[in-house]
Design a protein around this motif. Sequence first.
Motif, PDB file in Angstrom:
ATOM      1  N   THR A 180      -3.266  65.349 -17.006  1.00 32.68           N
ATOM      2  CA  THR A 180      -3.639  63.942 -16.995  1.00 32.68           C
ATOM      3  C   THR A 180      -2.475  63.095 -17.503  1.00 32.68           C
ATOM      4  OG1 THR A 180      -4.528  64.019 -19.257  1.00 32.68           O
ATOM      5  CG2 THR A 180      -6.027  64.601 -17.458  1.00 32.68           C
ATOM      6  N   GLU A 181      -2.647  61.770 -17.472  1.00 32.76           N
ATOM      7  CA  GLU A 181      -1.606  60.878 -17.961  1.00 32.76           C
ATOM      8  C   GLU A 181      -1.424  60.986 -19.471  1.00 32.76           C
ATOM      9  OE1 GLU A 181      -2.651  56.991 -16.701  1.00 32.76           O
ATOM     10  OE2 GLU A 181      -2.296  57.399 -14.556  1.00 32.76           O
ATOM     11  N   LYS A 182      -2.450  61.444 -20.183  1.00 28.17           N
ATOM     12  CA  LYS A 182      -2.361  61.620 -21.629  1.00 28.17           C
ATOM     13  C   LYS A 182      -1.811  62.995 -22.017  1.00 28.17           C
ATOM     14  CE  LYS A 182      -6.271  58.537 -22.555  1.00 28.17           C
ATOM     15  NZ  LYS A 182      -7.604  58.411 -23.211  1.00 28.17           N
ATOM     16  N   GLN A 183      -1.256  63.711 -21.041  1.00 28.89           N
ATOM     17  CA  GLN A 183      -0.680  65.043 -21.263  1.00 28.89           C
ATOM     18  C   GLN A 183      -1.731  66.008 -21.798  1.00 28.89           C
ATOM     19  OE1 GLN A 183       2.827  64.701 -23.689  1.00 28.89           O
ATOM     20  NE2 GLN A 183       3.956  63.534 -22.157  1.00 28.89           N
ATOM     21  N   GLU A 184      -2.863  66.017 -21.126  1.00 20.13           N
ATOM     22  CA  GLU A 184      -3.956  66.932 -21.432  1.00 20.13           C
ATOM     23  C   GLU A 184      -4.339  67.666 -20.157  1.00 20.13           C
ATOM     24  OE1 GLU A 184      -5.999  64.073 -24.857  1.00 20.13           O
ATOM     25  OE2 GLU A 184      -6.867  64.235 -22.845  1.00 20.13           O
ATOM     26  N   VAL A 185      -4.858  68.871 -20.328  1.00 18.95           N
ATOM     27  CA  VAL A 185      -5.280  69.671 -19.181  1.00 18.95           C
ATOM     28  C   VAL A 185      -6.680  69.249 -18.773  1.00 18.95           C
ATOM     29  CG1 VAL A 185      -5.656  71.998 -18.307  1.00 18.95           C
ATOM     30  CG2 VAL A 185      -3.835  71.569 -19.958  1.00 18.95           C
ATOM     31  N   TRP A 194     -11.558  80.774 -14.295  1.00 19.61           N
ATOM     32  CA  TRP A 194     -10.300  80.971 -13.573  1.00 19.61           C
ATOM     33  C   TRP A 194      -9.327  79.830 -13.841  1.00 19.61           C
ATOM     34  CZ3 TRP A 194     -10.063  85.689 -12.470  1.00 19.61           C
ATOM     35  CH2 TRP A 194     -11.203  86.393 -12.070  1.00 19.61           C
ATOM     36  N   GLU A 195      -9.827  78.626 -14.097  1.00 17.40           N
ATOM     37  CA  GLU A 195      -8.937  77.525 -14.450  1.00 17.40           C
ATOM     38  C   GLU A 195      -8.297  77.756 -15.818  1.00 17.40           C
ATOM     39  OE1 GLU A 195     -11.339  74.076 -14.191  1.00 17.40           O
ATOM     40  OE2 GLU A 195     -11.683  74.264 -12.031  1.00 17.40           O
ATOM     41  N   LYS A 196      -9.086  78.286 -16.759  1.00 16.12           N
ATOM     42  CA  LYS A 196      -8.514  78.619 -18.066  1.00 16.12           C
ATOM     43  C   LYS A 196      -7.523  79.777 -17.957  1.00 16.12           C
ATOM     44  CE  LYS A 196     -12.240  76.966 -21.068  1.00 16.12           C
ATOM     45  NZ  LYS A 196     -13.239  77.330 -22.107  1.00 16.12           N
ATOM     46  N   TYR A 197      -7.811  80.702 -17.062  1.00 11.75           N
ATOM     47  CA  TYR A 197      -6.885  81.827 -16.881  1.00 11.75           C
ATOM     48  C   TYR A 197      -5.551  81.351 -16.308  1.00 11.75           C
ATOM     49  CZ  TYR A 197      -4.806  85.991 -14.807  1.00 11.75           C
ATOM     50  OH  TYR A 197      -3.930  86.979 -14.439  1.00 11.75           O
ATOM     51  N   VAL A 198      -5.603  80.462 -15.324  1.00  9.72           N
ATOM     52  CA  VAL A 198      -4.369  79.919 -14.740  1.00  9.72           C
ATOM     53  C   VAL A 198      -3.592  79.132 -15.796  1.00  9.72           C
ATOM     54  CG1 VAL A 198      -3.456  78.301 -13.043  1.00  9.72           C
ATOM     55  CG2 VAL A 198      -5.255  79.900 -12.391  1.00  9.72           C
ATOM     56  N   THR A 199      -4.301  78.317 -16.577  1.00 14.66           N
ATOM     57  CA  THR A 199      -3.642  77.548 -17.633  1.00 14.66           C
ATOM     58  C   THR A 199      -3.042  78.475 -18.685  1.00 14.66           C
ATOM     59  OG1 THR A 199      -5.247  75.769 -17.284  1.00 14.66           O
ATOM     60  CG2 THR A 199      -3.958  75.699 -19.304  1.00 14.66           C
ATOM     61  N   THR A 273      -7.725  80.040  -5.114  1.00 14.72           N
ATOM     62  CA  THR A 273      -7.955  79.003  -4.124  1.00 14.72           C
ATOM     63  C   THR A 273      -6.802  77.999  -4.104  1.00 14.72           C
ATOM     64  OG1 THR A 273      -9.178  77.670  -5.727  1.00 14.72           O
ATOM     65  CG2 THR A 273     -10.445  79.242  -4.392  1.00 14.72           C
ATOM     66  N   ILE A 274      -6.887  77.062  -3.157  1.00 16.94           N
ATOM     67  CA  ILE A 274      -5.853  76.032  -3.047  1.00 16.94           C
ATOM     68  C   ILE A 274      -5.873  75.128  -4.272  1.00 16.94           C
ATOM     69  CG2 ILE A 274      -5.079  74.061  -1.663  1.00 16.94           C
ATOM     70  CD1 ILE A 274      -6.208  75.417   0.779  1.00 16.94           C
ATOM     71  N   ARG A 275      -7.075  74.869  -4.808  1.00 11.33           N
ATOM     72  CA  ARG A 275      -7.165  74.020  -5.991  1.00 11.33           C
ATOM     73  C   ARG A 275      -6.500  74.675  -7.194  1.00 11.33           C
ATOM     74  NH1 ARG A 275     -12.947  72.248  -8.416  1.00 11.33           N
ATOM     75  NH2 ARG A 275     -12.999  74.480  -8.808  1.00 11.33           N
ATOM     76  N   LEU A 276      -6.694  75.981  -7.365  1.00 12.11           N
ATOM     77  CA  LEU A 276      -6.035  76.687  -8.459  1.00 12.11           C
ATOM     78  C   LEU A 276      -4.524  76.744  -8.260  1.00 12.11           C
ATOM     79  CD1 LEU A 276      -8.516  79.647  -9.071  1.00 12.11           C
ATOM     80  CD2 LEU A 276      -8.279  77.538 -10.396  1.00 12.11           C
ATOM     81  N   ASP A 277      -4.104  76.889  -7.002  1.00 11.32           N
ATOM     82  CA  ASP A 277      -2.678  76.893  -6.726  1.00 11.32           C
ATOM     83  C   ASP A 277      -2.061  75.527  -7.041  1.00 11.32           C
ATOM     84  OD1 ASP A 277      -0.286  78.256  -5.427  1.00 11.32           O
ATOM     85  OD2 ASP A 277      -0.465  76.457  -4.185  1.00 11.32           O
ATOM     86  N   THR A 278      -2.770  74.453  -6.713  1.00 10.22           N
ATOM     87  CA  THR A 278      -2.285  73.109  -7.050  1.00 10.22           C
ATOM     88  C   THR A 278      -2.228  72.915  -8.556  1.00 10.22           C
ATOM     89  OG1 THR A 278      -3.273  72.271  -5.005  1.00 10.22           O
ATOM     90  CG2 THR A 278      -2.681  70.651  -6.673  1.00 10.22           C
ATOM     91  N   MET A 279      -3.212  73.428  -9.260  1.00  4.27           N
ATOM     92  CA  MET A 279      -3.221  73.338 -10.720  1.00  4.27           C
ATOM     93  C   MET A 279      -2.064  74.123 -11.313  1.00  4.27           C
ATOM     94  SD  MET A 279      -6.290  74.447 -13.307  1.00  4.27           S
ATOM     95  CE  MET A 279      -6.198  74.074 -15.056  1.00  4.27           C
ATOM     96  N   ASP A 282       1.083  72.168 -10.743  1.00  7.08           N
ATOM     97  CA  ASP A 282       1.103  70.969 -11.585  1.00  7.08           C
ATOM     98  C   ASP A 282       1.520  71.311 -13.015  1.00  7.08           C
ATOM     99  OD1 ASP A 282       0.851  68.387 -12.391  1.00  7.08           O
ATOM    100  OD2 ASP A 282      -1.334  68.337 -12.381  1.00  7.08           O
ATOM    101  N   LEU A 283       0.980  72.400 -13.554  1.00  6.22           N
ATOM    102  CA  LEU A 283       1.336  72.815 -14.912  1.00  6.22           C
ATOM    103  C   LEU A 283       2.791  73.294 -14.990  1.00  6.22           C
ATOM    104  CD1 LEU A 283      -1.925  74.726 -15.893  1.00  6.22           C
ATOM    105  CD2 LEU A 283      -1.178  72.521 -16.755  1.00  6.22           C
ATOM    106  N   ASN A 284       3.254  73.962 -13.946  1.00  8.13           N
ATOM    107  CA  ASN A 284       4.643  74.396 -13.912  1.00  8.13           C
ATOM    108  C   ASN A 284       5.595  73.216 -13.882  1.00  8.13           C
ATOM    109  OD1 ASN A 284       5.561  77.438 -13.498  1.00  8.13           O
ATOM    110  ND2 ASN A 284       3.490  77.251 -12.691  1.00  8.13           N
ATOM    111  N   THR A 285       5.208  72.182 -13.162  1.00 12.10           N
ATOM    112  CA  THR A 285       6.032  70.973 -13.120  1.00 12.10           C
ATOM    113  C   THR A 285       6.029  70.277 -14.470  1.00 12.10           C
ATOM    114  OG1 THR A 285       5.501  70.706 -10.774  1.00 12.10           O
ATOM    115  CG2 THR A 285       6.397  68.790 -11.921  1.00 12.10           C
ATOM    116  N   PHE A 286       4.894  70.252 -15.150  1.00 11.59           N
ATOM    117  CA  PHE A 286       4.807  69.601 -16.454  1.00 11.59           C
ATOM    118  C   PHE A 286       5.736  70.269 -17.471  1.00 11.59           C
ATOM    119  CE2 PHE A 286       2.810  69.440 -20.686  1.00 11.59           C
ATOM    120  CZ  PHE A 286       2.844  68.076 -20.895  1.00 11.59           C
ATOM    121  N   TYR A 287       5.794  71.589 -17.462  1.00  9.50           N
ATOM    122  CA  TYR A 287       6.650  72.311 -18.393  1.00  9.50           C
ATOM    123  C   TYR A 287       8.052  72.575 -17.837  1.00  9.50           C
ATOM    124  CZ  TYR A 287       2.648  73.167 -21.413  1.00  9.50           C
ATOM    125  OH  TYR A 287       1.573  73.009 -22.255  1.00  9.50           O
ATOM    126  N   ALA A 288       8.345  72.078 -16.637  1.00  9.40           N
ATOM    127  CA  ALA A 288       9.677  72.222 -16.015  1.00  9.40           C
ATOM    128  C   ALA A 288      10.106  73.684 -15.988  1.00  9.40           C
ATOM    129  CB  ALA A 288      10.706  71.365 -16.745  1.00  9.40           C
TER     130      ALA A 288
END
Length: 350
Positions: A180-185, A194-199, A273-279, A282-288
């Motif tokens: 999110t814009e507040k730098q939160e997942v 599965w979202e927590k596992y990806v994170t 899924t595609i949503r998990l892949d997008t997530m 997104d997290l990889n981009t946030f942490y560069a």
Amino acid sequence: MVRTRFVNGLRILNALPGVKFLFANPFRLTADKSTFYHPQELFALQLKRKPIRIKPPETKYKTPGVFTVRAFPTAEEINLEALLPVLEDALSLKAEHIQQSLDVLRAVNESTLGCESQEIYVFREGVVVLWNVPSIAINNILAEVHKFEHHRYANHVVEQDSETIGYVYNYNQEDYVGMTEKQEVMLSPTNTQWEKYVTSHVLAANVKLTVWERQLEKYIRDVEFITEDLKYGRQIRMSEHRVLRKHGAIFALRHVINLSSALLEPPQMMNYTIRLDTMYKDLNTFYAMQKRLRFIKEKMNHCLELILLLSAYLKDKHRLRLEWLVIGLILIELCFETFYCVDRFFPIFK
């Protein structure tokens, strides 16, 4: 007697309207010897400032509805098979391996019914990720995990290279998950496992990459003086044995990053899924992650070139020393042969 009059005089001055006594103090002034202070001592006491306390990072996420997830790099490797029964017996957690992955262990605290669940993800590569776990419980969990670690990191490395971030649930737009814009997942209210596992996978890769960056920076500081010696033409202050060890250290780090580590790759699971892949992206981009990985590989290549240059220089120096040694032996043999020939045709010792 004099002390009593002095205290009474101070009380009279404080009682006067519009007068604020210069040496007012928070202590009670009495004629008792144990509680009496000289005016200079009172002034010195007032100059002492209260120490500033630095709040821990997780205090940022005390907003209602915002929970905390923390990742700790603890060791090079964790024995998950031996840790599994300990989590169930000693900590009363329900633990199991992630589907299609024996390198990740998931543990859930079932006593938190009706509240936000407390979950733990333990990676074989030495990372522990804790979701909504209080600080006191974190210390107990890490103490149990330490018993099954190989090549454990120092305590200051575990604390400094840890990562803390908040997470919330998206009750308005269930299709969006990520940062999110507040730098939160942002997680969806349903199917959060599965979202927590990806994170957790991204957080584990982030803290592990931080450890590797710190190790590489230490390696660079250790060989930094070599470039200065080469630049100014000074004698190389490193033996061949030490160069060989430095060569092995940089190759070991490259092997871990390029070959043996699975954290830098997307997580392996059936319902990716595609949503998990997008997530995940997104997290990889946030942490560069890709940018940092590219930089660390470039630094390793530069260090490897420096060590190879130094190794070649020392080998040439050793080869040159052997050549001069052979030339010296040939000269000695030539002198003996010359002396023998001269003595044969011109006997000087007879």
